[in-house]
Every structure is written in C-alpha cells, then in structure tokens.
Scaffold this active site. Structure first.
Site, PDB file in Angstrom:
ATOM      1  CE  LYS A   3       2.162   4.995   8.065  1.00 17.53           C
ATOM      2  NZ  LYS A   3       0.775   4.898   8.531  1.00 17.53           N
ATOM      3  CG  ASP A  56       5.900   3.727   0.611  1.00 16.11           C
ATOM      4  OD1 ASP A  56       4.711   3.578   0.239  1.00 16.11           O
ATOM      5  OD2 ASP A  56       6.222   4.443   1.588  1.00 16.11           O
ATOM      6  CE1 TYR A  69      -2.354   3.318   2.467  1.00 16.22           C
ATOM      7  CE2 TYR A  69      -3.694   2.553   0.634  1.00 16.22           C
ATOM      8  CZ  TYR A  69      -3.424   3.487   1.608  1.00 16.22           C
ATOM      9  OH  TYR A  69      -4.230   4.598   1.731  1.00 16.22           O
TER      10      TYR A  69
HETATM   11  P1  KE4 Z   1      -0.754   8.510   4.399  1.00 14.28           P
HETATM   12  O1  KE4 Z   1      -1.266   9.192   3.158  1.00 14.28           O
HETATM   13  O2  KE4 Z   1      -1.812   7.666   5.092  1.00 14.28           O
HETATM   14  O3  KE4 Z   1      -0.023   9.467   5.330  1.00 14.28           O
HETATM   15  O4  KE4 Z   1       0.392   7.455   3.956  1.00 14.28           O
HETATM   16  C1  KE4 Z   1       0.098   6.514   2.963  1.00 14.28           C
HETATM   17  C2  KE4 Z   1       1.046   5.342   3.095  1.00 14.28           C
HETATM   18  C3  KE4 Z   1       2.079   5.235   2.180  1.00 14.28           C
HETATM   19  N1  KE4 Z   1       2.968   4.206   2.241  1.00 14.28           N
HETATM   20  C4  KE4 Z   1       2.861   3.254   3.214  1.00 14.28           C
HETATM   21  C5  KE4 Z   1       3.859   2.131   3.241  1.00 14.28           C
HETATM   22  C6  KE4 Z   1       1.816   3.326   4.174  1.00 14.28           C
HETATM   23  O5  KE4 Z   1       1.711   2.363   5.120  1.00 14.28           O
HETATM   24  C7  KE4 Z   1       0.893   4.386   4.121  1.00 14.28           C
HETATM   25  C8  KE4 Z   1      -0.249   4.516   5.098  1.00 14.28           C
HETATM   26  N2  KE4 Z   1      -0.382   3.476   6.064  1.00 14.28           N
HETATM   27  C9  KE4 Z   1      -1.734   3.229   6.556  1.00 14.28           C
HETATM   28  C10 KE4 Z   1      -1.681   2.085   7.579  1.00 14.28           C
HETATM   29  N3  KE4 Z   1      -1.023   0.928   7.114  1.00 14.28           N
HETATM   30  C11 KE4 Z   1      -2.348   4.447   7.129  1.00 14.28           C
HETATM   31  C12 KE4 Z   1      -3.559   4.204   7.987  1.00 14.28           C
HETATM   32  C13 KE4 Z   1      -4.829   4.678   7.329  1.00 14.28           C
HETATM   33  O6  KE4 Z   1      -4.926   4.591   6.089  1.00 14.28           O
HETATM   34  O7  KE4 Z   1      -5.713   5.131   8.077  1.00 14.28           O
END
Ligand code: KE4
Length: 421
Positions: free
Chosen positions: A268, A240, A145
C-alpha cells in the site's frame, strides 16, 4: 438520490467480462446492496465518479493514498521516469534507494526485497520463515487477512468476511494443514498452540493492529507477549504491516508500539499507489533468499522502476513531513468522537478507525462478527448520499489522509451524526 445510472450501466457491462464485474471482490458493494461507483478521477481528499458525483474519500484505495489522490510530487516524478521506459528486468539504482529508505525507516528491517503486492510479500515472508527455521507450521489469527495465498485463506478477514466465505474454495485441505489458528488478543489461545506444536512452528504472523475485521487494536501487552513467546520457542514473529506500515508512524507499528518483530511485510503506502510491496527483516533471516540461499522468490516486475519512483517520492514526503502523523491522528479522533456521540462502538489507532454496529466491545473475530451488517449497509448508503465514501464493508477500515481538510472532517462528523445513529 444521487444518480448512479452510468456506474450501474458500466457495472452490468463489466460483469459480462470480469467475474463479479470487479477485479477484487470487496469493490463489488455486494454486502451493502448497491452497484459500485465507477471512479473517473481522484484529487486530494476527493474522488469523482462517472455520473459526476463528488465524494470525500475515506477508502483511500484501502490505505495507499495517505498523501491524498494525485499528489503532485509523486505524479510528476512518475511522469518523468516513464519517459525512460517502464521496465527492464534488470537492477536499477532506484531500487537500492527505496530499499535504503525502507531500512532507515523500519527498525526491524535490516534487508528487504521488493515485490508487487502485499499477498506476494506475505507469501514470500512465510516461505523465508520456513526456510530459515526448517519448521513447517504457521500461526495466524482468525479475522486477520494476509492476502490471498492458499495457506493463509483460513478464517481470514477483509473480503472473505465481507462475503462470508472465511475459508476460500479451491484450497485443498493439505494446503492449510500447517496453518494454525489463534484468537486475536487471546494469549491463552496462542500458548495452547505452542504447547502442542512448539518444535514445528516456523512463525507467527499478526496484523499488529487488525484492520480486516474492522479495526481491532492489540490489547496492552499483547504484542509484547507475542514477541516473548515466539522468541522463547525459536519461532519468528512476522508483523504484517501492509496496512500499518508508514501509516501509524513513519516506522510503522513496530516503532509505534516499540515491539521489534523478526520480519515485516509492507504494501500500500510503500508503493505510493503503484503495484509495489516489500518484505524484510533480520539480516540472517533474509540471508536464506536466492541467489544467496536456498529459498526462492522472484518476479518479473519486482522493483519496477515506475512503481519504485512512486514509493520513493511518497516516503520522502512522509519522512520530510512527519508532523502529518499527528495531524491525521487528530482528524481521525474527531470522527471517532462523532461515532461515539452517535452511540456507535468505535476502534481507532492513529488515522485508522472503524465504527461497528454492535453493542459489544470489538476485540476479536467473534465480537466483530456480532455486528449488524444490515444496519451498516443502511449507514453506508446514507453516507454515500451525503457525498462521503467509506469502505463498503463493516469489516474494513476508514483511512484519514493528509489531504483531508478540517472542513472535510467537520462535514463528515456532521454526516456521521445523521447516518450512524
Ligand atoms: P494485496 O495483495 O491486496 O496488495 O495485500 C494483501 C494484504 C496483506 N496484508 C494485509 C494486512 C492487508 O490488509 C492486505 C490487503 N488489504 C485489503 C483491504 N483490507 C485489500 C483490498 C482488496 O482486497 O481489494
């Protein structure tokens, strides 16, 4: 049974105004069949819901809270900087300070741009890779993801897996025509794509430790293979590291595994819990970004002084206390053992771990999908009753923070041995 009456009432009210009652799908607890807990406060390793329940928190806001909740140096610095105003839409010295800290920490980053979310960081990095190579196609892995930009919502992990919508609605076929899918830990699946498309592959993006189909480590040599095949074909390798950055080590997965990508995305932890993310990489690659070059990326709140302050204080705390990495890894190993002793399949890298309700070894998307999500839901509910808050999804990670005490870990290990059988 701990009471959740107030949370349930708030959830019903929220659903009148907000789709699903939440601002991010995985928070809705749908796959675990419960109403989400509305959180009032967090402090250290604990979060407290509006019904007065206290939990040991292993979601840690999906990774940012590596120092625990409301870490005083971050809170005090943010309070102070707010007094001077929240945003100017003009450069500030602190942005340069955070950029310098990131570049000093992450071997693959010569220059960096600050943005407001991991999605934005990845979307921008992909555009830069295409602009730099003048190629169109991107390889991603099923179950990885990378945020919710259109072109990457293809067999993605995290909430899409949790909600069983691996390909999002609203994304036209044409938007994913240039997104090629490979199988994590499967070198042949990558070779086949390069054999077929090599002259038009701009980049390969990978979670160096997959953490959105549950935690799935790269098999030995896999990252080195990706480095080699992208280099040989003139494609860029993008790590990533939105989850692994500043998590696996202060230098992230690149430092941890000793593999140097061409670009890195961060989120994060780098923002210390505020809306801040970043993308960076080789100086020549980053040189194509406007206003220096033709690839456009912008943002009203990019490099926001308040968010940047939280990021700086977080990175300074990690930089000055690198022994915490060994400590959180050791604590996570105790939890890993508790899961194994309960008969669970477990994957762990550092302070990131996931227990799976399957008898298979989980090494990719297909084996992760073999997990019994109903058994996971039952485990989740029992852990919540024990006052342990883990991710409400089989396909997310457990995060150990520097705020988790040995007593927290011991209590959690005991709960695992009761709930995870
Ligand atoms: P954000 O746009 O959510 O800040 O980041 C996206 C993203 C990009 N790359 C990786 C490897 C990620 O894990 C994420 C976002 N992680 C999720 C939880 N696994 C965020 C939680 C959510 O979507 O509420």
């Amino acid at each position: 049974m701990i009471s959740s009456a107030k949370s349930s009432a708030c959830f019903a009210e929220a659903k009148k105004y907000i789709p699903g009652g939440v601002n991010s799908p995985v928070r809705a607890f749908r796959s675990v069949g419960l109403d989400p807990r509305f959180i009032r406060k967090g402090k250290g390793s604990r979060i407290y819901d509006i019904d007065g329940n206290e939990y040991i928190d292993y979601v840690c806001s999906w990774g940012p809270c590596i120092l625990g909740h409301a870490y005083p140096p971050v809170i005090n610095a943010v309070k102070e900087v707010c007094e001077n105003g929240l945003t100017f839409g003009a450069p500030t010295e602190r942005e340069t300070e955070l950029a310098r800290l990131i570049i000093e920490a992450v071997p693959a980053i010569d220059r960096v741009r600050l943005v407001s979310s991991g999605t934005e960081a990845v979307m921008s990095a992909i555009r830069v890779a295409r602009g730099f190579t003048k190629r169109n196609k991107i390889i991603k892995f099923t179950g990885n993801y990378h945020g919710h930009s259109d072109g990457l919502l293809v067999k993605a992990g995290s909430g899409l897996l949790t909600e069983s919508i691996p390909d999002s609605g609203g994304v036209p076929e044409g938007y994913v025509a240039y997104t090629l899918l490979a199988d994590y830990n499967n070198e042949d699946s990558v070779k086949a794509l390069f054999d077929a498309e090599k002259d038009d592959i701009a980049a390969l993006i990978v979670e160096p430790v997959a953490a959105n189909m549950g935690v799935v480590p790269p098999k030995p040599g896999f990252l080195e293979f990706l480095r080699d095949i992208t280099e040989k074909n003139g494609s860029l390798l993008i790590f990533d590291e939105v989850i692994t950055g500043f998590r696996l080590s202060y230098g992230g997965a690149g430092e941890y595994f000793g593999v140097k990508p061409d670009m890195v995305t961060l989120g994060k932890i780098v923002g210390g819990g505020m809306p801040l993310a970043a993308y960076g990489g080789r100086a020549d690659v980053m040189g194509v970004i406007a206003p220096e070059g033709p690839v456009y990326q912008a943002g009203t709140l990019s490099g926001n002084p308040v968010a940047v302050t939280a990021g700086i204080e977080t990175l300074k705390a990690l930089k000055d206390n690198k022994e915490l990495y060994e400590s959180i890894d050791r604590k996570a190993a105790v939890l890993e053992k508790a899961f194994r002793d309960s008969g669970r399949t477990v994957n762990r890298v550092g302070s990131l771990l996931s227990a799976f309700f399957t008898d298979k070894e989980v090494t990719n998307y297909a084996t992760a999908l073999s997990s019994d999500t109903k058994a996971f839901a039952s485990y989740f509910g029992r852990m919540l009753e024990e006052g342990i808050y883990v991710a409400p999804s089989q396909f997310e990670a457990m995060f150990v923070s520097a705020a988790h005490t040995d007593e927290d870990i011991e209590r959690t290990a005991k709960a695992i041995q009761v709930c995870a059988k």
